[in-house]
Every structure is written in C-alpha cells, then in structure tokens.
Design a protein around this motif. Structure first.
Motif, PDB file in Angstrom:
ATOM      1  N   THR A   1      -5.189  58.446 -28.274  1.00 33.83           N
ATOM      2  CA  THR A   1      -6.567  57.958 -28.418  1.00 33.83           C
ATOM      3  C   THR A   1      -7.356  58.164 -27.123  1.00 33.83           C
ATOM      4  O   THR A   1      -8.515  58.595 -27.143  1.00 33.83           O
ATOM      5  CB  THR A   1      -6.555  56.467 -28.814  1.00 33.83           C
ATOM      6  OG1 THR A   1      -5.882  56.334 -30.081  1.00 33.83           O
ATOM      7  CG2 THR A   1      -7.964  55.901 -28.927  1.00 33.83           C
TER       8      THR A   1
ATOM      9  N   LEU B   1       8.743  59.996 -35.489  1.00 35.46           N
ATOM     10  CA  LEU B   1       8.973  58.579 -35.805  1.00 35.46           C
ATOM     11  C   LEU B   1       7.683  57.800 -36.056  1.00 35.46           C
ATOM     12  O   LEU B   1       7.684  56.811 -36.769  1.00 35.46           O
ATOM     13  CB  LEU B   1       9.768  57.939 -34.650  1.00 35.46           C
ATOM     14  CG  LEU B   1      10.475  56.623 -34.929  1.00 35.46           C
ATOM     15  CD1 LEU B   1      11.569  56.815 -35.976  1.00 35.46           C
ATOM     16  CD2 LEU B   1      11.110  56.075 -33.656  1.00 35.46           C
ATOM     17  N   PHE B   2       6.577  58.256 -35.472  1.00 33.00           N
ATOM     18  CA  PHE B   2       5.304  57.545 -35.650  1.00 33.00           C
ATOM     19  C   PHE B   2       4.273  58.441 -36.330  1.00 33.00           C
ATOM     20  O   PHE B   2       3.067  58.277 -36.136  1.00 33.00           O
ATOM     21  CB  PHE B   2       4.778  57.071 -34.282  1.00 33.00           C
ATOM     22  CG  PHE B   2       5.603  55.971 -33.696  1.00 33.00           C
ATOM     23  CD1 PHE B   2       5.279  54.644 -33.947  1.00 33.00           C
ATOM     24  CD2 PHE B   2       6.721  56.241 -32.928  1.00 33.00           C
ATOM     25  CE1 PHE B   2       6.049  53.613 -33.435  1.00 33.00           C
ATOM     26  CE2 PHE B   2       7.496  55.215 -32.405  1.00 33.00           C
ATOM     27  CZ  PHE B   2       7.171  53.904 -32.653  1.00 33.00           C
TER      28      PHE B   2
ATOM     29  N   HIS C   1       1.683  57.522 -46.307  1.00 32.56           N
ATOM     30  CA  HIS C   1       2.625  56.555 -45.757  1.00 32.56           C
ATOM     31  C   HIS C   1       3.809  56.333 -46.688  1.00 32.56           C
ATOM     32  O   HIS C   1       4.939  56.169 -46.248  1.00 32.56           O
ATOM     33  CB  HIS C   1       1.904  55.232 -45.434  1.00 32.56           C
ATOM     34  CG  HIS C   1       1.156  55.269 -44.132  1.00 32.56           C
ATOM     35  ND1 HIS C   1       1.662  54.750 -42.972  1.00 32.56           N
ATOM     36  CD2 HIS C   1      -0.038  55.803 -43.805  1.00 32.56           C
ATOM     37  CE1 HIS C   1       0.797  54.928 -41.980  1.00 32.56           C
ATOM     38  NE2 HIS C   1      -0.256  55.570 -42.462  1.00 32.56           N
ATOM     39  N   ASP C   2       3.554  56.326 -47.986  1.00 26.94           N
ATOM     40  CA  ASP C   2       4.665  56.138 -48.931  1.00 26.94           C
ATOM     41  C   ASP C   2       5.707  57.246 -48.760  1.00 26.94           C
ATOM     42  O   ASP C   2       6.906  56.974 -48.722  1.00 26.94           O
ATOM     43  CB  ASP C   2       4.139  56.136 -50.372  1.00 26.94           C
ATOM     44  CG  ASP C   2       3.441  54.820 -50.733  1.00 26.94           C
ATOM     45  OD1 ASP C   2       3.634  53.821 -49.992  1.00 26.94           O
ATOM     46  OD2 ASP C   2       2.728  54.791 -51.750  1.00 26.94           O
TER      47      ASP C   2
ATOM     48  N   LEU D   1       0.872  56.057 -28.724  1.00 26.91           N
ATOM     49  CA  LEU D   1      -0.298  56.176 -29.594  1.00 26.91           C
ATOM     50  C   LEU D   1      -1.602  56.005 -28.813  1.00 26.91           C
ATOM     51  O   LEU D   1      -2.552  56.762 -29.017  1.00 26.91           O
ATOM     52  CB  LEU D   1      -0.205  55.150 -30.737  1.00 26.91           C
ATOM     53  CG  LEU D   1       0.943  55.432 -31.730  1.00 26.91           C
ATOM     54  CD1 LEU D   1       1.177  54.236 -32.634  1.00 26.91           C
ATOM     55  CD2 LEU D   1       0.644  56.675 -32.568  1.00 26.91           C
TER      56      LEU D   1
ATOM     57  N   ARG E   1      -4.262  58.111 -47.901  1.00 27.57           N
ATOM     58  CA  ARG E   1      -3.507  57.459 -46.846  1.00 27.57           C
ATOM     59  C   ARG E   1      -2.276  56.719 -47.367  1.00 27.57           C
ATOM     60  O   ARG E   1      -1.191  56.831 -46.784  1.00 27.57           O
ATOM     61  CB  ARG E   1      -4.429  56.469 -46.116  1.00 27.57           C
ATOM     62  CG  ARG E   1      -3.849  56.020 -44.809  1.00 27.57           C
ATOM     63  CD  ARG E   1      -4.705  54.968 -44.100  1.00 27.57           C
ATOM     64  NE  ARG E   1      -4.148  54.709 -42.786  1.00 27.57           N
ATOM     65  CZ  ARG E   1      -4.436  53.657 -42.034  1.00 27.57           C
ATOM     66  NH1 ARG E   1      -5.308  52.771 -42.453  1.00 27.57           N
ATOM     67  NH2 ARG E   1      -3.858  53.478 -40.865  1.00 27.57           N
ATOM     68  N   GLU E   2      -2.414  55.961 -48.422  1.00 26.66           N
ATOM     69  CA  GLU E   2      -1.268  55.222 -48.956  1.00 26.66           C
ATOM     70  C   GLU E   2      -0.154  56.180 -49.371  1.00 26.66           C
ATOM     71  O   GLU E   2       1.019  55.958 -49.081  1.00 26.66           O
ATOM     72  CB  GLU E   2      -1.676  54.356 -50.161  1.00 26.66           C
ATOM     73  CG  GLU E   2      -2.464  53.107 -49.817  1.00 26.66           C
ATOM     74  CD  GLU E   2      -1.588  51.965 -49.266  1.00 26.66           C
ATOM     75  OE1 GLU E   2      -0.339  52.090 -49.257  1.00 26.66           O
ATOM     76  OE2 GLU E   2      -2.153  50.957 -48.806  1.00 26.66           O
TER      77      GLU E   2
ATOM     78  N   LEU F   1      11.700  57.547 -43.591  1.00 26.86           N
ATOM     79  CA  LEU F   1      11.839  56.907 -42.286  1.00 26.86           C
ATOM     80  C   LEU F   1      13.278  56.482 -41.941  1.00 26.86           C
ATOM     81  O   LEU F   1      13.710  56.665 -40.794  1.00 26.86           O
ATOM     82  CB  LEU F   1      10.865  55.728 -42.170  1.00 26.86           C
ATOM     83  CG  LEU F   1      10.866  54.972 -40.842  1.00 26.86           C
ATOM     84  CD1 LEU F   1      10.651  55.892 -39.652  1.00 26.86           C
ATOM     85  CD2 LEU F   1       9.800  53.873 -40.849  1.00 26.86           C
TER      86      LEU F   1
ATOM     87  N   ARG G   1      -4.474  59.085 -35.111  1.00 23.54           N
ATOM     88  CA  ARG G   1      -5.036  58.883 -33.773  1.00 23.54           C
ATOM     89  C   ARG G   1      -5.674  60.160 -33.210  1.00 23.54           C
ATOM     90  O   ARG G   1      -6.316  60.131 -32.170  1.00 23.54           O
ATOM     91  CB  ARG G   1      -3.923  58.437 -32.806  1.00 23.54           C
ATOM     92  CG  ARG G   1      -3.353  57.053 -33.086  1.00 23.54           C
ATOM     93  CD  ARG G   1      -4.314  55.942 -32.706  1.00 23.54           C
ATOM     94  NE  ARG G   1      -3.650  54.640 -32.770  1.00 23.54           N
ATOM     95  CZ  ARG G   1      -3.484  53.830 -31.716  1.00 23.54           C
ATOM     96  NH1 ARG G   1      -3.929  54.189 -30.534  1.00 23.54           N
ATOM     97  NH2 ARG G   1      -2.881  52.673 -31.866  1.00 23.54           N
TER      98      ARG G   1
ATOM     99  N   ASP H   1       7.421  56.875 -45.311  1.00 19.69           N
ATOM    100  CA  ASP H   1       8.311  55.721 -45.256  1.00 19.69           C
ATOM    101  C   ASP H   1       9.588  55.942 -46.072  1.00 19.69           C
ATOM    102  O   ASP H   1      10.634  55.364 -45.756  1.00 19.69           O
ATOM    103  CB  ASP H   1       7.587  54.457 -45.733  1.00 19.69           C
ATOM    104  CG  ASP H   1       6.535  53.990 -44.718  1.00 19.69           C
ATOM    105  OD1 ASP H   1       6.451  54.589 -43.625  1.00 19.69           O
ATOM    106  OD2 ASP H   1       5.799  53.034 -45.019  1.00 19.69           O
TER     107      ASP H   1
ATOM    108  N   PHE I   1       0.592  57.645 -38.013  1.00 17.62           N
ATOM    109  CA  PHE I   1      -0.338  57.067 -37.040  1.00 17.62           C
ATOM    110  C   PHE I   1      -0.765  58.096 -36.001  1.00 17.62           C
ATOM    111  O   PHE I   1      -1.924  58.124 -35.584  1.00 17.62           O
ATOM    112  CB  PHE I   1       0.289  55.858 -36.351  1.00 17.62           C
ATOM    113  CG  PHE I   1       0.518  54.699 -37.280  1.00 17.62           C
ATOM    114  CD1 PHE I   1      -0.513  54.225 -38.100  1.00 17.62           C
ATOM    115  CD2 PHE I   1       1.754  54.066 -37.353  1.00 17.62           C
ATOM    116  CE1 PHE I   1      -0.308  53.148 -38.968  1.00 17.62           C
ATOM    117  CE2 PHE I   1       1.964  52.997 -38.210  1.00 17.62           C
ATOM    118  CZ  PHE I   1       0.941  52.540 -39.028  1.00 17.62           C
TER     119      PHE I   1
ATOM    120  N   LYS J   1      14.232  57.928 -53.517  1.00 23.07           N
ATOM    121  CA  LYS J   1      12.930  57.299 -53.241  1.00 23.07           C
ATOM    122  C   LYS J   1      11.783  58.311 -53.382  1.00 23.07           C
ATOM    123  O   LYS J   1      10.716  57.986 -53.888  1.00 23.07           O
ATOM    124  CB  LYS J   1      12.909  56.712 -51.814  1.00 23.07           C
ATOM    125  CG  LYS J   1      13.979  55.672 -51.544  1.00 23.07           C
ATOM    126  CD  LYS J   1      13.726  54.384 -52.318  1.00 23.07           C
ATOM    127  CE  LYS J   1      14.898  53.420 -52.144  1.00 23.07           C
ATOM    128  NZ  LYS J   1      14.808  52.245 -53.024  1.00 23.07           N
TER     129      LYS J   1
END
Lengths: 311, 311, 311, 311
Positions: B179, B202-203, B241-242, B175, B237-238, B248, B210, B245, B206, B304
């Motif tokens: 940047t 996997l990331f 990620h939800d 990451l 954003r939430e 994930l 970045r 995830d 983020f 989910k």
C-alpha cells in the motif's frame, strides 16, 4: 601427489588473490607472491580463503588461480584450497579441479544459517563427501558465520571421517578450546589432528603454547610468524613474545573485519609482493587517514624490530 | 528479444529445478514442466530462485537449465532468472548467460549480512551493474536473510536505476508496504514499477487487492493463482476468496521453510509435471506421516474446489 | 544536579559490578573501586554497561548499586548509567531511579533484532522519550547486536533530540566513522556531540587522533588510558603510542568477548580494586592456563612500562 | 498448590496483557478476559509470553498482573507464567513471585545468541535452577531467536531435570519433531512429557494427530481450538478439519509477526473480551486497510462456521 596429513605444521600463509588495477586476475603477481611467501619460510599456502576474495571469482578464474600457484610451488610445500560455496555441486567442481591441479587438501567452513550441532556435523560430512578423495581442513570461524563448533563436535567429525586432517582454529575466544582438544587426544578420546590457529595471528604465541602446530593466516609479514614459532621451539619465550608484540599494533590493525584485507593488500603492494592493492567490489576503500596510520605503524614496527636486534 | 518492463503482470511461476532420482538435471522434465505451467495460464516463469535450488547447481548446469527452458518457452512468456550468488563475478557470468539465452530479466536479492540501508542500496546498485544491460527484479525476502528493505529504499533504488522494473514483495508482514509503495506512486513521489507478491501466495487475495500486479510463486497448482486473479479482476471477490481458501490448507503446508520445497516437488511429481520429487543435498526427507498429511490435504482440496462449482 | 553535555571528555571508566564470592552485590568493593578509578584520573564513570553484567541484576539491585556509587562519587565526576532493557517500562524505571540518584546521563544501545535504519532511529527516539528529561549517550556497538548505525543516522538522531549529547563509538572497524562525524560537524551539517571510543580501547591512540574526546572503556589499568590521552594532548605522539603498545598485549587479551570480563575482574581483584573476581552466571570460568597467561602478560606490561621511564 | 505435570493437556490460552488507552495495566479487562477464556473451555492460561508483551512491563506490573489473573482463576485451571528475562536475577524474582501467587509452572525460552547445543542445554539448566522449586515449560520457538532445539536436546533436558514437564512446540516446520519425541517415549528412550503446540495454531489438527496433548496459543477464538480438539478426540477428523479450515484465513492473518498481536487485540476488543486494543510501544499500528481486511475475515469466518452447522 603429496597430500596433507595430521602431522602438518608450520606457517601456512593465506594468500590474497592479486588483481590488476582493472580488476583482472593478476597471474604475474601470483607468481611473485608465491616466491615471496616461500622465501619467508612458509610451510604451506592456502588459496581462496575468506581473505582470498574467493566468492568474487567465477569458477574458471578460481581454478586458473589455483593452477597458476600450484605450478609455481611445484611441490615444494602443500597447498590448501578453500572450496566453501553455497552448494555441493560448485564445491565438488572446485575440489575436483583443485585436486587435479595438485592441491594437498581442501578447506571447508560450515556456512551461516546452520542451526544445531547435528546440522553442522551433517553438513561437514556431506561437504567432505562432495569433495571426494582428498583430505580436508575444517575451518572453525564463528565470527562471520555464527556457527559454533565445540571441541566435542570436532572430535565427532574427526572420528567419522579420516579425511579430516587439520583444524583451522579461529574461534574467539579460542585458547581453551585448543587445550580441550589436545587434552582429549592425550587421554586417548580422540585421534590426533593438526591444529593451526588463525584470527590474523592475534593470539599467536599463546596458541602455539596451547598446542597448535602452527598458524594459518595472511599477515603481511609472514617471516615474523615463522620466526616467533622458531623462537618458541628453541625455548626462547621472552624473545618470541618480544618479536610478536613489536608487530601486534599492525596485526591488530590488519585484523579489522572487511577493512583488514584492504590494509593487507596495501602493505603487500608496498613491499613489492603484489602489483596492485586492488580489491574487487564490494570492497572498502582506504582513506588518506587510514593510509597515514598504516604508514605510521609500518615505520614503528620496523624500528621496534630493529631495536630487538638479530635475536 | 523481449525484455521485462514495469507493466508486467499476472502469475509468474517459480519453477523448481527437476532432478532425476540419481541427482542429474532432468531436462525432459524441464520441458514437461514448462508446458504444464504455460497450459495453467502462467504469464511468466522464474528460474533459479531460492525454491529452484539454484545454489546446488554448478554454473554449467545452471545455464544449461536456463537455455533448455527458454528454448521450450520460445518467446511465449517472459522468463526471469535468479542470479543471486556470493560474488559479482559469478553473478555477471550467470546474467550474461541468461541474457544470451533470451531471459527477460534477472532477479537479485540482497544477501544476509548486509548492515544498514545504505549498504543494501549500494549492494543492489553494484549487483545491477554487474548484471549489465538487462532489467532486474528486486527480491524483498527478509525471512531467510534478515535484510530489511523499506518502501523508501525501494523508491531510492527505483529512482537510481531504470533497470529496476519489478519488486518481488515477500516481506512478512508485507501488506502495508505494498500500500505504501502504491501510495508513493499515486502521489508522484516514485515511478511506477511492477509488484508481484511471493511468500508462497499465503496472502494472495489481499496482496492483489492492495495493488500487486500479480504473484510470483511456485505453489503446485498455479491454475488456482491464475483463477483467483481473474475472479478478483472480474469483481467477484467472494468467489476469489472461496477458491483461495479452499487451497489455503495446502498453501500453508507447502510454505514451511525447507520442507515446503520437498512437499511441492512431491505434489508436482504426483501430478505428472516432473519425473521425480528428488532434491539435491542438503535436503529434508518426507516422512510417511508427512506424505499422508499431504495426501489428505490433496483430497480435501479437490473436494472443496469441486464443491465450489465451475465458478 | 550536574548533567552530561556535548563538551564531555576524558576517560570514562566502565565499572564492573562487584559481587561477593557468594554472588551478592559487594557494596564495599563498589566504594573501593570508585575511589580507585577517581584516583586513576577518571573524568567520569559508567555503570551497568554490557561489561557491568547489568542484565544479571534485578531492578532493586541495579538501583542500589547506582545509588551507592553516586553517593561515593559525591558529584566529583559525571556518572553515566546504562539503561538498556528489553522494554521501555523497565528502561523508564531504571532511568528515573538513576536520575533521582544523581546520574549525569543514561546510555542507550539499540537492541539486536531491529531491521532497517528507520527502525533503529525510531527505537532510539522512543527510548529517549521513555528515559525522560535526562541526557543520553548513544552506544554504537554492532558486534553483539548486529545493529548498524551509520554516521548519517547519528546525524539524524542528534538533530532530532538535544538530549543526545554523546556517542560511544565502538563499531569495528570504526575509525573512518569518527572522521566522518567530525567532518560533518566541521562542515556545519551536524551539531557537535561528544564522542568517546570504546571497544576495550583496542584502537585508542588512533581514535583520539581521529577526533574522539576521550574513551569509555573498562580496561583494568585506566591510568594508562588517562596518560595516553595526556601525552597525545601534549603533542608527544611517539610516547603515547609507546605507552599504549606496552599495554596492548593485555588490552587485546581482555578484549575477548565473554571471557574478557572474567579476565578484567581477575586483574582488578589482584590489584586490590575489588574484593572478588566472581561473576554471576552465565559466565565463563578462568582455566589455570588462562590465569598463567594473564600473569605472564601482567609481568611483561609492568616491565615494559618501567622500561619506558617516567615519560 | 496445584502444580503442572506431564499429564497436562487441552487448550492453554496465551493471554495478552490488557492495557488502557493511556497505556496502564487494565486489571478489569484482565478479569473479563480470564472469565471469557474459562468460559471458552480453556484447560489452562499462560501469562507473560511473547504475545503477552512481557518485556514491556516492569517487574511490579508483571507480578501485579499475574496476581490479578490468579486470584480470578481461583484454582480452576493451571496458570503458566513466562519468566524469560535477560538475566537470572530477574528471572528468579519473577518466578518466585509467580510461585507465591499460585502459578502452576513457569515458561522458559532460551534467548537469541546462544551458540551450540551444549550452551542451550546448560542455559536451560541454569534458568530452571534460578526459578527454584517449580515445574517449567520449555518453549521451542526458533523463529524469533535463531536457537534450534532438536528432539535429542529435549530428551537430554527432560532426563536431567524432572521439573521439565511440558514442551511448547513451535518450531517451523515442527511436525516431524513431535513425532520423533513421541517415538522416543514409545521406545522407552525418554520419559513422557506433555507437548502443546504453538505457532498461533497454524498447523493445529496435524499437531494433535502427531501426538500433541493440546495447544498453547492465543488465537482470538479459543473455543474453536477446544472444539477441534474435541472433534478429533471423538474420531470426527473431517469435521475437525472443516472447522479449523473455516478459521484458517484468520489464523494465518493473526500469525503475522509483530502485526499479529495488534490484530488479535483488536479482535478481542471487538468481541468485548478486553476493553482496549492498545499495545505498548514499540508496536505496529493497524491501518484502515488492515482493519477492513480483518472485518472481511471475521464476517467470512462467521458465515463459514455457521454453514458447518452445530457439528
């Protein structure tokens, strides 16, 4: 067609792949080199090994080179063709092409990245399967790959596949492994295979004394390798070592990883065996200092060998 | 012909190479997969990457697969073709074939064994030269190769060759390197290039935050990658990620080296995207325990994601 | 206290660590060995290098050995102490102990696993800092570690830290790097440092001719190294090579990784320089075949050197 | 004194070594951390593992830390001490010190550079011998070392040495190896050993379901690991996965090589478990971007876990 078997012996010369200055496959030099190596007493030739810049050829070129040499050899000696490739499909295509052209065997080296004895043994079994109905030489050369092959693993692979007829033994140190293999054979725990040493011939007389049937390397003076073997076979141990040691300074110099092949091709060009010392990229360049050192070594080798007399 | 440039963005799906149960190239599945990925919102496709079993194809098969997919895509999205090969001759042949078939770019990864920054930079320059007049993606994936590429090295390579238009960033951890690159661009010390992340995604959230322009990976549900990117772009954003995830646990499971591709093909077969989950040797086999775990994960992901609502 | 500086030259003998048959540190042999090496013309000694079985000593033993040798040397020649350790705390403790005992410098080798030029340069800077106010020798030995150090990196490190006074140059191939460093110095692009070659002395005469100030190695006949250097300095190039080449078969044999140290200790025991050839585990064992080969080589070296005359 | 045996199970928390901001061993934090981990339900503690910065301590510090924690634990749970070191002398000294201080077992990982199954098996046998009369945990962690340990090799080592009581299983992928080991035990081909998984807990619920007796990792919320295990033991599989998956985004983030430990210490400091997040050099630095991401993840984990209810 003549196939390699476990009785193979002598000096198998690792052939460089000759290129023109422009980088094309130099087929005329391939012929000349073939003639020179046979005249030097080669018992066999090996094409497309690590020192044959195999990965720098595309598939068509590789097979064109193999066919050209095989046509020139015309059955006089067995020819081994390296088929190591990143995948079995390419390996299969190369092996089939080599077999059709008359190769006596293929050579397989387990690639870097294999982890654990079983992974290595299983890889070799799959690679041999991909190569089809042709004998194979197992190359044990951990320096560039990090893959260790113990005497016990050689035994397992030899037991599992009758196509394994020869080991190219170039572990470093490797002398005790040769002794261990020959002892297993003597004790009936392993079938006999041919063992040729490698490693640029750096330990040659000892390797033959430990039980190697010969050597497979590309040192630029193969006639020395042939003569050392003959002297040892005639029981003239001191003479064999004297001749070998006269060449050792150059053998050592040619044995430098990466740079060594550039030196070797330079010497072969100077001897008139190939038309150009050109390598394909990526390749090191010979500096003036390096060339001066090689010239110095060549002059000394010539003088020292002359001083030994006809032997 | 459409060529990749530094403005490229979105989800580039790494395509597996579909095989029949017998191990032949499965061209019908190649079409179906192409359609499915475009329907999922792919901005581009990548063929013959590490996860495309490229080394297991011979040259003819590799180009046949490339042509088939390019024909099916028919110019709708750019297609990147991996050309990593043990030598430049093979790389040149692959790159030329890919360019003729209409590829938008090739992808180059410096191979294991390079030592020192200069060796890496010089290798990439030579490889790009071998590939000819086509843009290239630099793959920074040190896990399997051990070759480190610093932000400064990317800068040097971008400055030296305008054909470098994209970085596939899959260092781990990686990451801060993203940047660092974006900061060098912002400060005018480096020209802009496209950066897509990898590492199985996997990331992902983020990496996009970045400064990545997208992601190049082959996760079996590319529509999730597309949606996460859209949610982030919309400032949600939430929600991004939800959604990520929720996937994930499966992303992580598919990210296992070696085994992951077998899992991925199994999921793609189950989704009807390819006809068979077959891999060419050498390949791991899915045990019943593994299959049961994947089934468990699939059911959970579905539940989910459903619970998240239309979003 | 006498500290090493960039004018250091000559033969620095890498000392093995002598053990009793039972595996204890053999301090009496340490004295005898020290006397023998000084009598052979050593310009310096190096303790606890790779060939000194340093990792097999605990901290107390390591410092006890260092103190013993330093007491015996009593300021006659500079002593370098290897402090490579898995962490800076241990390195700091060793370096401080060595400095207090009177060492002239410490030796630092970047460890396996460092990726990228900057990581190597930064590691060496931190290691030197940990070692405190004592000069250091940078060891460039990529064969066991995989860490490449280019001439440019040496330049950077020399510019950054005046404590770097010497390079132990044992890359393989490594001759052109020596030339490159000396050229940078000649062109004013780099401050002068001492360069001693290593690698068991395998390329000795050329290394000196390329610009090395001497050699740091542990070949069992250091008097040969001293004499070769003197002959070259006297302009007697043929004589220097003749003497070196007479030893080369044994130099090569002693240069085998792992096994070489066992051979070296065996020869040193036979010469009466240490009391036992014992190594601490893990260690290879000398087979009867190996011992017979070493005996053969010793006899030949003696005969060949005698034939050269007083020189 | 309580010794570890093959019935060991539960969560063994890998302890970081706490340092003050100035870099000294922080013994007060060692006490606080010990209390926190026992309160979280740890069944055991592990000191001086890879994540314990063991190589950055000198011998005296290492033993001081071990003694401090053991005094605080005061026999309530078994404590495992990592003794991996570059040589057996240091390993012996550490193991003896740990045993005297009351450690229940030592942990041994075969080091990078071992080649071939026999070399690994033989190394572990010698290392166990050096450690003396104390049980040992075999660490199977090939990612940083490149050393592969097959199920068959574990069987051989367990058969050869009754001191081998536990495997720390952190191969990647590694689930099928756990199944293979348990199958060998079930079929009577191998004696039972305890197996704890590692790898940061990244595959935790599956590892337990495959037959692990627990997990040995240092995730900053060990109470989650304890709870997941309890839920699985109670047959509440969905709840176990729900809880684990709520933490997975952070688990994944903390699992980044090198960087992960810095993140973990930062979280532990934030939770008040240790006084400072300081690492000893060489160490990565947390950027503001990284810290912001960790904060984001912590907030989300808290919210998601709260949403799951008391469970």
């Amino acid at each position: 067609m003549r196939r390699l078997d476990e009785t193979a012996s002598g000096v198998f010369v690792i052939c460089p792949t000759p290129f023109t200055e422009a980088g094309a496959l130099d087929e005329a030099s391939a012929d000349r080199m073939t003639d020179a190596y046979l005249a030097a007493g080669a018992s066999g030739l090996t094409l497309l090994g690590v020192m044959g810049e195999a990965p720098k050829l595309d598939q068509e070129e590789a097979l064109r080179f193999v066919r050209r040499v095989l046509r020139r050899v015309d059955g006089r000696v067995p020819v081994v063709v390296g088929v190591s490739a990143p995948g079995f499909a390419t390996m299969r295509a190369l092996a089939r092409g080599a077999a059709e052209a008359g190769a006596a065997a293929v050579m397989i080296a387990p690639p870097a990245g294999l982890r654990g004895d079983d992974a290595v043994v299983s890889y070799v079994a799959q690679a041999a399967e991909a190569c089809g109905d042709i004998p194979f030489v197992l190359q044990d050369f951990p320096l560039p790959t990090g893959v260790a092959i113990s005497a016990e693993m050689v035994r397992r692979m030899a037991a599992a596949d009758p196509r394994l007829v020869m080991l190219k033994a170039e572990d470093w140190p490797g002398l005790d492994k040769i002794t261990a293999l020959r002892r297993m054979e003597a004790e009936g725990r392993m079938r006999r295979i041919s063992i040729l040493s490698g490693n640029g011939g750096l330990f040659l007389p000892f390797e033959l004394e430990r039980g190697c049937d010969g050597v497979m390397t590309g040192y630029a003076f193969p006639e020395m390798l042939v003569r050392v073997r003959a002297l040892l076979a005639a029981g003239r141990r001191e003479a064999a070592h004297d001749l070998f040691d006269a060449h050792l300074p150059l053998v050592r110099y040619e044995h430098q990883p990466g740079l060594g092949l550039a030196v070797r091709k330079w010497v072969l060009q100077r001897r008139g065996i190939i038309g150009s010392a050109a390598l394909r990229a990526p390749a090191p360049r010979l500096t003036p200092e390096t060339i001066a050192e090689v010239e110095w070594l060549l002059a000394r080798v010539e003088r020292k060998v002359a001083a030994l007399g006809a032997g």
